[in-house]
Design an enzyme around this catalytic site. Sequence first.
Site, mmCIF file in Angstrom:
data_model
loop_
_atom_site.group_PDB
_atom_site.id
_atom_site.type_symbol
_atom_site.label_atom_id
_atom_site.label_comp_id
_atom_site.label_asym_id
_atom_site.label_seq_id
_atom_site.Cartn_x
_atom_site.Cartn_y
_atom_site.Cartn_z
ATOM 1 N N HIS A 1 0.847 -1.198 0.000
ATOM 2 C CA HIS A 1 0.000 0.000 0.000
ATOM 3 C C HIS A 1 0.883 1.249 0.000
ATOM 4 C CE1 HIS A 1 -3.391 2.611 1.315
ATOM 5 N NE2 HIS A 1 -2.432 3.221 1.995
ATOM 6 N N GLU A 2 1.887 1.269 0.863
ATOM 7 C CA GLU A 2 2.797 2.425 0.926
ATOM 8 C C GLU A 2 3.612 2.543 -0.359
ATOM 9 O OE1 GLU A 2 2.089 4.453 3.170
ATOM 10 O OE2 GLU A 2 0.912 3.050 4.361
#
Length: 174
Positions: free
Chosen positions: A59-60
């Site tokens: 996600h990051e």
Amino acid sequence: CSRVAVRAGLPPPAHVYEIPTSELNAFAAGFGRGDATVAVTSGIRRALSTRELEAVIAHEIGHIRHKDMSTNMHAAVAIAGLGGLYELGNIILRSDAGDKDDDGEGGAASLGLALMVGGIATRVLAHLLQLSISRGAEYEADKVAAELCGADAMISALSKIDRGSATAPRDQLA
């Protein structure tokens, strides 16, 4: 983190940190891919399985892929600049206090008030736009995580994070 970045078609982040806190959090920072940083807390490392942690890191990495940090920085600068309109209007209004034109109207005061109102209105609109962009960026980063690690891993990680946040002491949520 490096494995996830390679699967995303990106170089590994320049910096990867673990922040010693029990909070469940992770974030990406930096101005671009060359100086990207990914940080996770000790709490999230303990709470999630390896697969779930990879999904959170993916996600990051999604934020890095889409250059979200740069977009957020540009939006913050624009909002700060719009706040400058308000401040300029306030300065003009204060400097014109008691100063009247020949016809009794305060020309500079009107300009000052107009700038203040315009500054407030545009800042509110810019902030709402920033919130909208941010929400879209979160969905896109979730999509990257689902593609790289599977939707089930991301859903499981988010569920654990949500449950952990709900049971966290109030002073951790500030």
